[in-house]
Design a protein around this motif. Sequence first.
Motif, PDB file in Angstrom:
ATOM      1  N   UNK A 244       0.809  -1.211   0.000  1.00 48.18           N
ATOM      2  CA  UNK A 244       0.000   0.000   0.000  1.00 48.18           C
ATOM      3  C   UNK A 244       0.837   1.253   0.000  1.00 48.18           C
ATOM      4  N   UNK A 245       2.165   1.101   0.012  1.00 43.23           N
ATOM      5  CA  UNK A 245       3.025   2.283   0.179  1.00 43.23           C
ATOM      6  C   UNK A 245       4.248   2.235  -0.728  1.00 43.23           C
ATOM      7  N   UNK A 246       4.076   1.756  -1.947  1.00 36.82           N
ATOM      8  CA  UNK A 246       5.182   1.764  -2.888  1.00 36.82           C
ATOM      9  C   UNK A 246       6.243   0.737  -2.554  1.00 36.82           C
ATOM     10  N   UNK A 247       7.495   1.130  -2.778  1.00 44.48           N
ATOM     11  CA  UNK A 247       8.621   0.233  -2.536  1.00 44.48           C
ATOM     12  C   UNK A 247       9.112   0.429  -1.112  1.00 44.48           C
ATOM     13  N   UNK A 248       8.655  -0.419  -0.200  1.00 46.31           N
ATOM     14  CA  UNK A 248       9.060  -0.263   1.196  1.00 46.31           C
ATOM     15  C   UNK A 248       9.344  -1.624   1.827  1.00 46.31           C
ATOM     16  N   UNK A 249      10.259  -1.617   2.777  1.00 51.60           N
ATOM     17  CA  UNK A 249      10.602  -2.842   3.505  1.00 51.60           C
ATOM     18  C   UNK A 249       9.397  -3.369   4.269  1.00 51.60           C
ATOM     19  N   UNK A 250       8.708  -2.478   4.978  1.00 50.07           N
ATOM     20  CA  UNK A 250       7.585  -2.922   5.795  1.00 50.07           C
ATOM     21  C   UNK A 250       6.452  -3.449   4.918  1.00 50.07           C
ATOM     22  N   UNK A 251       6.239  -2.818   3.749  1.00 52.23           N
ATOM     23  CA  UNK A 251       5.223  -3.323   2.833  1.00 52.23           C
ATOM     24  C   UNK A 251       5.555  -4.732   2.363  1.00 52.23           C
ATOM     25  N   UNK A 274       8.774  -6.668  -6.810  1.00 53.02           N
ATOM     26  CA  UNK A 274       9.047  -5.588  -7.760  1.00 53.02           C
ATOM     27  C   UNK A 274      10.118  -4.610  -7.304  1.00 53.02           C
ATOM     28  N   UNK A 275      10.778  -4.874  -6.183  1.00 53.39           N
ATOM     29  CA  UNK A 275      11.925  -4.048  -5.788  1.00 53.39           C
ATOM     30  C   UNK A 275      12.772  -4.824  -4.791  1.00 53.39           C
ATOM     31  N   UNK A 276      14.029  -4.463  -4.703  1.00 57.17           N
ATOM     32  CA  UNK A 276      14.927  -5.133  -3.765  1.00 57.17           C
ATOM     33  C   UNK A 276      14.537  -4.849  -2.316  1.00 57.17           C
ATOM     34  N   UNK A 277      14.023  -3.646  -2.058  1.00 61.42           N
ATOM     35  CA  UNK A 277      13.608  -3.309  -0.699  1.00 61.42           C
ATOM     36  C   UNK A 277      12.406  -4.147  -0.292  1.00 61.42           C
ATOM     37  N   UNK A 278      11.452  -4.335  -1.212  1.00 64.62           N
ATOM     38  CA  UNK A 278      10.312  -5.215  -0.933  1.00 64.62           C
ATOM     39  C   UNK A 278      10.798  -6.641  -0.720  1.00 64.62           C
ATOM     40  N   UNK A 280      13.621  -7.632   0.450  1.00 62.69           N
ATOM     41  CA  UNK A 280      14.224  -7.740   1.777  1.00 62.69           C
ATOM     42  C   UNK A 280      13.154  -7.932   2.837  1.00 62.69           C
ATOM     43  N   UNK A 281      12.024  -7.217   2.711  1.00 62.64           N
ATOM     44  CA  UNK A 281      10.933  -7.395   3.656  1.00 62.64           C
ATOM     45  C   UNK A 281      10.350  -8.788   3.608  1.00 62.64           C
ATOM     46  N   UNK A 282      10.211  -9.347   2.396  1.00 56.43           N
ATOM     47  CA  UNK A 282       9.696 -10.715   2.251  1.00 56.43           C
ATOM     48  C   UNK A 282      10.656 -11.716   2.885  1.00 56.43           C
ATOM     49  N   UNK A 283      11.953 -11.528   2.692  1.00 50.05           N
ATOM     50  CA  UNK A 283      12.958 -12.441   3.257  1.00 50.05           C
ATOM     51  C   UNK A 283      12.888 -12.435   4.776  1.00 50.05           C
ATOM     52  N   UNK A 284      12.791 -11.255   5.359  1.00 55.52           N
ATOM     53  CA  UNK A 284      12.701 -11.168   6.826  1.00 55.52           C
ATOM     54  C   UNK A 284      11.417 -11.825   7.323  1.00 55.52           C
ATOM     55  N   UNK A 285      10.303 -11.613   6.618  1.00 51.54           N
ATOM     56  CA  UNK A 285       9.047 -12.260   6.998  1.00 51.54           C
ATOM     57  C   UNK A 285       9.188 -13.778   6.963  1.00 51.54           C
ATOM     58  N   UNK A 286       9.844 -14.296   5.923  1.00 52.09           N
ATOM     59  CA  UNK A 286      10.043 -15.746   5.809  1.00 52.09           C
ATOM     60  C   UNK A 286      10.867 -16.267   6.978  1.00 52.09           C
ATOM     61  N   UNK A 287      11.939 -15.569   7.319  1.00 57.37           N
ATOM     62  CA  UNK A 287      12.803 -16.018   8.410  1.00 57.37           C
ATOM     63  C   UNK A 287      12.094 -15.924   9.751  1.00 57.37           C
ATOM     64  N   UNK A 288      11.227 -14.949   9.924  1.00 59.29           N
ATOM     65  CA  UNK A 288      10.428 -14.857  11.154  1.00 59.29           C
ATOM     66  C   UNK A 288       9.492 -16.046  11.301  1.00 59.29           C
ATOM     67  N   UNK A 289       9.096 -16.636  10.168  1.00 58.86           N
ATOM     68  CA  UNK A 289       8.221 -17.812  10.178  1.00 58.86           C
ATOM     69  C   UNK A 289       9.012 -19.118  10.195  1.00 58.86           C
TER      70      UNK A 289
END
Length: 360
Positions: A244-251, A274-278, A280-289
């Motif tokens: 909802x907020x463009x290219x962001x880690x938290x998104x 669609x971006x390296x910052x996004x 990175x957020x997906x990778x961290x989410x995966x590792x948290x799981x």
Amino acid sequence: MPPMVARGQARPTLRDVAERAGVSVSTASLVFSGKGPVAEATGDRVRAAASELGFTGPNPLASSLRHGRSGAIGVLVEGRLRMAFRDPFAIAVLDGLAEVLEAVPTGMLLIGQPAGTSESVIPQLAPLALDAVVFSLCGPGDNPAVEHLAARGIPMFSTGVPGDRRITQVRIDERAAGVAVAEHIRELGHRRVAHVAMPLLPTSTAGPVPDAEVRPGEANVPSVGRLLGFRDVFGPEAPAVQTGDGSSFEGGRIAGRALLDVPEQERPTAIVTQSDVIAAGVIVAAEELGLRVPDDLSVTGFDGVDLPWLPHRITTMDQQGREKGRLLGTLVRRRLDGTRPRSVTQPVLLRVGTTTAPPP
């Protein structure tokens, strides 16, 4: 200290300095501009005369009127300016742009365009004397600044959006780049693949991508083109969500949890973002799981930026942000020199890192 100019007293001019130094006005001008050969003794004499008279230099406004330039390039950024400085790709583009413009020489004026109230930028632009405007980090949809700038005859440049024909572009083939990333994942053997997109419309909200927001005629819009390329490979039935907020880690982190926090048989083995910052957020989410990248999940990004804080080298489509900025700057410089440069298509390169592997 140079003498102070009394209130009501006319400020000394370049002609006054030239007369005091016993040189022509053109010679005095060369001393201050540094653009021509002047004997050292003559230069010292002119500077001494300027100091005696309290002359601090030619009037920049008068100079701009004579040369038909303001000496400033507007750089329009949608949303809060702080977001631009958090995005390493945006910083790379601005760095390359500044590198070329510094040699013109001309300055950059960053102008924020608040999300949701894009028309509010018009009163900011109206009083500004600008030689050109670069749209940087602008999202999908029409931008009201385009009509305002076009009416004033101010040259416009962008990196793909807005896609108005009056704007000179440095773009990439977004759809073809999206296809290339998706084919890399398919060739590794992945079949359960999901996509995380940037907003497809100005009104888009975080969550699944509605079919109505996928508009093939807008393939030059990065979020749309990259999603279309992904679907060219994996089909329209492959799950896709958008931030909802463009290219962001938290998104990316929120989207990653939505796609991955499901039963194992429903979970994708790869996520294309669609971006390296996004990414990175997906990778961290995966590792948290408790998932390992790339053993349990492959992740791709887009842009080709360096994220030294992330213990992974993302597989990405490198669009060379700094070079993109240099290309933009070169087009601006050519326009200032009196030519009308054409839009250019920039090549991109798939860079395989450590975040992709065959499915488990």
